[in-house]
Write a protein that holds these residues in place. Sequence first.
Motif, PDB file in Angstrom:
ATOM      1  N   ALA A 261       0.979  -1.018  -0.368  1.00 26.82           N
ATOM      2  CA  ALA A 261       0.368   0.599   0.044  1.00 26.82           C
ATOM      3  C   ALA A 261       0.966   1.210   0.128  1.00 26.82           C
ATOM      4  O   ALA A 261       1.324   1.274   0.938  1.00 26.82           O
ATOM      5  CB  ALA A 261      -0.750   0.132   1.253  1.00 26.82           C
ATOM      6  N   GLY A 262       0.486   1.943  -0.739  1.00 27.24           N
ATOM      7  CA  GLY A 262       1.335   3.483  -0.908  1.00 27.24           C
ATOM      8  C   GLY A 262       2.379   3.144  -1.917  1.00 27.24           C
ATOM      9  O   GLY A 262       3.524   4.170  -1.659  1.00 27.24           O
ATOM     10  N   ASP A 263       2.711   2.266  -2.504  1.00 29.37           N
ATOM     11  CA  ASP A 263       4.050   2.374  -3.080  1.00 29.37           C
ATOM     12  C   ASP A 263       3.838   2.506  -4.069  1.00 29.37           C
ATOM     13  O   ASP A 263       2.721   2.226  -5.464  1.00 29.37           O
ATOM     14  CB  ASP A 263       4.219   1.029  -2.770  1.00 29.37           C
ATOM     15  CG  ASP A 263       5.704   0.283  -3.987  1.00 29.37           C
ATOM     16  OD1 ASP A 263       6.206   1.194  -4.624  1.00 29.37           O
ATOM     17  OD2 ASP A 263       6.245   0.020  -3.580  1.00 29.37           O
ATOM     18  N   ASP A 264       4.634   3.967  -5.266  1.00 35.07           N
ATOM     19  CA  ASP A 264       4.012   4.541  -6.178  1.00 35.07           C
ATOM     20  C   ASP A 264       5.101   3.521  -7.457  1.00 35.07           C
ATOM     21  O   ASP A 264       4.787   3.903  -8.372  1.00 35.07           O
ATOM     22  CB  ASP A 264       4.767   6.031  -6.262  1.00 35.07           C
ATOM     23  CG  ASP A 264       3.539   6.411  -5.140  1.00 35.07           C
ATOM     24  OD1 ASP A 264       2.935   6.613  -5.254  1.00 35.07           O
ATOM     25  OD2 ASP A 264       4.319   7.626  -4.220  1.00 35.07           O
ATOM     26  N   LYS A 265       6.387   3.172  -6.869  1.00 37.66           N
ATOM     27  CA  LYS A 265       7.089   2.678  -7.886  1.00 37.66           C
ATOM     28  C   LYS A 265       6.475   1.092  -7.864  1.00 37.66           C
ATOM     29  O   LYS A 265       6.968   0.430  -9.250  1.00 37.66           O
ATOM     30  CB  LYS A 265       8.467   2.462  -7.079  1.00 37.66           C
ATOM     31  CG  LYS A 265       9.192   1.973  -8.200  1.00 37.66           C
ATOM     32  CD  LYS A 265      11.433   2.026  -7.892  1.00 37.66           C
ATOM     33  CE  LYS A 265      11.272   2.862  -7.527  1.00 37.66           C
ATOM     34  NZ  LYS A 265      12.170   3.453  -8.225  1.00 37.66           N
ATOM     35  N   TYR A 266       6.574   0.142  -7.450  1.00 32.73           N
ATOM     36  CA  TYR A 266       5.493  -1.329  -7.464  1.00 32.73           C
ATOM     37  C   TYR A 266       4.787  -1.394  -6.995  1.00 32.73           C
ATOM     38  O   TYR A 266       4.325  -2.921  -7.023  1.00 32.73           O
ATOM     39  CB  TYR A 266       6.144  -2.268  -6.564  1.00 32.73           C
ATOM     40  CG  TYR A 266       8.576  -1.932  -7.079  1.00 32.73           C
ATOM     41  CD1 TYR A 266       8.606  -2.167  -7.995  1.00 32.73           C
ATOM     42  CD2 TYR A 266       9.184  -1.654  -6.411  1.00 32.73           C
ATOM     43  CE1 TYR A 266      10.353  -2.030  -8.437  1.00 32.73           C
ATOM     44  CE2 TYR A 266      10.704  -0.735  -5.824  1.00 32.73           C
ATOM     45  CZ  TYR A 266      10.373  -1.125  -7.299  1.00 32.73           C
ATOM     46  OH  TYR A 266      12.775  -0.936  -7.620  1.00 32.73           O
ATOM     47  N   ASN A 272      -3.691   2.036  -4.402  1.00 38.55           N
ATOM     48  CA  ASN A 272      -3.091   3.186  -3.304  1.00 38.55           C
ATOM     49  C   ASN A 272      -4.770   4.637  -3.180  1.00 38.55           C
ATOM     50  O   ASN A 272      -4.253   4.800  -2.275  1.00 38.55           O
ATOM     51  CB  ASN A 272      -1.771   4.073  -4.355  1.00 38.55           C
ATOM     52  CG  ASN A 272      -0.504   2.819  -4.049  1.00 38.55           C
ATOM     53  OD1 ASN A 272      -0.955   1.895  -2.911  1.00 38.55           O
ATOM     54  ND2 ASN A 272       0.094   3.037  -5.299  1.00 38.55           N
ATOM     55  N   ARG A 273      -4.825   4.586  -4.762  1.00 35.93           N
ATOM     56  CA  ARG A 273      -5.823   5.568  -3.952  1.00 35.93           C
ATOM     57  C   ARG A 273      -6.885   5.920  -3.103  1.00 35.93           C
ATOM     58  O   ARG A 273      -7.277   5.998  -2.502  1.00 35.93           O
ATOM     59  CB  ARG A 273      -6.226   6.157  -6.098  1.00 35.93           C
ATOM     60  CG  ARG A 273      -6.133   6.361  -7.029  1.00 35.93           C
ATOM     61  CD  ARG A 273      -6.990   7.086  -7.851  1.00 35.93           C
ATOM     62  NE  ARG A 273      -6.876   5.840  -8.602  1.00 35.93           N
ATOM     63  CZ  ARG A 273      -6.864   5.852  -9.537  1.00 35.93           C
ATOM     64  NH1 ARG A 273      -4.921   5.979 -10.457  1.00 35.93           N
ATOM     65  NH2 ARG A 273      -6.962   4.233 -10.128  1.00 35.93           N
ATOM     66  N   GLU A 274      -7.384   4.207  -3.045  1.00 36.42           N
ATOM     67  CA  GLU A 274      -8.542   4.077  -2.303  1.00 36.42           C
ATOM     68  C   GLU A 274      -7.658   4.175  -0.882  1.00 36.42           C
ATOM     69  O   GLU A 274      -8.599   4.833   0.030  1.00 36.42           O
ATOM     70  CB  GLU A 274      -8.575   2.716  -2.745  1.00 36.42           C
ATOM     71  CG  GLU A 274      -9.709   1.904  -3.710  1.00 36.42           C
ATOM     72  CD  GLU A 274     -10.028   0.131  -3.914  1.00 36.42           C
ATOM     73  OE1 GLU A 274      -9.581  -0.556  -2.944  1.00 36.42           O
ATOM     74  OE2 GLU A 274     -10.516   0.503  -4.213  1.00 36.42           O
ATOM     75  N   LEU A 275      -6.668   3.868  -0.648  1.00 28.23           N
ATOM     76  CA  LEU A 275      -6.200   3.697  -0.050  1.00 28.23           C
ATOM     77  C   LEU A 275      -5.979   5.547   0.628  1.00 28.23           C
ATOM     78  O   LEU A 275      -5.792   5.582   1.542  1.00 28.23           O
ATOM     79  CB  LEU A 275      -4.698   3.523   0.865  1.00 28.23           C
ATOM     80  CG  LEU A 275      -4.829   1.567   1.257  1.00 28.23           C
ATOM     81  CD1 LEU A 275      -5.345   2.015   2.781  1.00 28.23           C
ATOM     82  CD2 LEU A 275      -5.336   1.018   0.453  1.00 28.23           C
ATOM     83  N   LEU A 278      -8.157   6.799   2.434  1.00 29.49           N
ATOM     84  CA  LEU A 278      -8.602   6.314   4.480  1.00 29.49           C
ATOM     85  C   LEU A 278      -6.941   7.863   4.472  1.00 29.49           C
ATOM     86  O   LEU A 278      -7.104   6.547   5.836  1.00 29.49           O
ATOM     87  CB  LEU A 278      -8.106   5.160   4.197  1.00 29.49           C
ATOM     88  CG  LEU A 278      -9.464   4.331   3.331  1.00 29.49           C
ATOM     89  CD1 LEU A 278      -9.018   2.553   3.668  1.00 29.49           C
ATOM     90  CD2 LEU A 278     -10.444   4.535   4.052  1.00 29.49           C
ATOM     91  N   GLY A 279      -6.683   8.302   4.316  1.00 24.72           N
ATOM     92  CA  GLY A 279      -5.834   8.633   4.948  1.00 24.72           C
ATOM     93  C   GLY A 279      -4.075   8.451   4.523  1.00 24.72           C
ATOM     94  O   GLY A 279      -3.276   8.839   5.404  1.00 24.72           O
ATOM     95  N   LEU A 280      -3.664   7.565   3.851  1.00 21.05           N
ATOM     96  CA  LEU A 280      -2.131   7.260   3.455  1.00 21.05           C
ATOM     97  C   LEU A 280      -2.081   7.795   3.377  1.00 21.05           C
ATOM     98  O   LEU A 280      -2.402   8.015   1.466  1.00 21.05           O
ATOM     99  CB  LEU A 280      -2.404   5.421   3.113  1.00 21.05           C
ATOM    100  CG  LEU A 280      -1.091   5.179   3.474  1.00 21.05           C
ATOM    101  CD1 LEU A 280      -0.511   5.307   4.188  1.00 21.05           C
ATOM    102  CD2 LEU A 280      -0.964   3.059   2.236  1.00 21.05           C
ATOM    103  N   GLU A 310      -0.217   7.355  11.969  1.00 26.99           N
ATOM    104  CA  GLU A 310      -0.707   7.687  10.859  1.00 26.99           C
ATOM    105  C   GLU A 310      -1.113   6.266  10.091  1.00 26.99           C
ATOM    106  O   GLU A 310      -1.840   6.044  10.067  1.00 26.99           O
ATOM    107  CB  GLU A 310       0.228   8.834   9.920  1.00 26.99           C
ATOM    108  CG  GLU A 310       1.466   7.968   9.244  1.00 26.99           C
ATOM    109  CD  GLU A 310       2.457   7.987  10.312  1.00 26.99           C
ATOM    110  OE1 GLU A 310       3.787   8.157   9.867  1.00 26.99           O
ATOM    111  OE2 GLU A 310       2.182   8.441  11.500  1.00 26.99           O
ATOM    112  N   LEU A 311      -0.039   5.013  10.371  1.00 29.55           N
ATOM    113  CA  LEU A 311      -0.612   3.956   9.954  1.00 29.55           C
ATOM    114  C   LEU A 311      -1.713   3.099  10.737  1.00 29.55           C
ATOM    115  O   LEU A 311      -2.634   2.517  10.023  1.00 29.55           O
ATOM    116  CB  LEU A 311       0.872   3.600   9.825  1.00 29.55           C
ATOM    117  CG  LEU A 311       1.626   3.562   8.647  1.00 29.55           C
ATOM    118  CD1 LEU A 311       2.612   2.664   9.131  1.00 29.55           C
ATOM    119  CD2 LEU A 311       1.271   4.416   7.426  1.00 29.55           C
TER     120      LEU A 311
END
Length: 323
Positions: A261-266, A272-275, A278-280, A310-311
Amino acid sequence: MQPTSPGALTKVRQHQVGAEEAGQRIDNFLLRHFKNIPKSHVYKMLRSGEVRVNKGRVQATYRLLEGDVVRLPPVREQADSDKPLPKAPAGLQSSLETAILHEDNALLVLNKPSGLAVHGGSGLSFGVIETLRAARPDAPFLELVHRLDRETSGCLIVAKKRSALRGLHEQLREGQMDKHYLVLAKGAWKGGAQSVDLALRKNTLRSGERIVQAEAEGKAARTRFVPVQRFRRAALLRAELETGRTHQIRVHLQSIGHPVAGDDKYGDPEFNRELRELGLRRLFLHAAHLNFMHPVKGERVMVEAPLPEELQAVLQKLDGSSS
């Protein structure tokens, strides 16, 4: 306006190498010793023979031995300057000091925040190690034992003695240090623990971006994933590293269809948009646990870094949770 006065000229010195200094390259030793001398001048002193070890010339790659006698030539150190050396922000220095989880005479372990690189470079003046050195100007030795990605938070070891650095590096090479991470992965996790054994290879794309891929020709890499908490569309996992390759956890999870989750590379852009809703706002990867043998005392050291708030908040918002 009076011109800036040059720094005082130092005297020739003979320095005997101690046990804590042995093993390092002569160029690195000189760069630490002459902190206010331009790097180019340090290498010029080596090439010209102004610096000598046991009365003889040495290459920049020479590794010092205990008992070696190093001739330190006279230098004019920079005193006042129109461009003073940059200082790490005071707030950053204090935040790292308060993030220390364990400290003794040989090493310290801190809870590195996400978004802070472990060392400067690529436009960054200060990373963790530069900030610690600025906060502790009298510390004779501070070196990173290992690295964490900039967006990864959690346990990071810094050696305060060269002997500690050597001992911890040996544990890493021999697989004697336990490192556990907490990671949120996409998709419902089926079954129990699962090991991923896929070789990894670093590649550079045409754009210049560096990326790691699972390739048979790469370096051996193995990770064990244990489910900690299951959700309808994600799973919190404990990742146990049996090797320590770059981006190992992220690429191994991507390869089995569970990107982080939140990994812009892999990662998976839609997930990621869904998370993000939720504040990630970061990579959900946290170095939560370290277990190693103290390199000087010979005692077992176990350090835990709590999951950042935050996690934790993201986990509380995920639906369908179960233990």
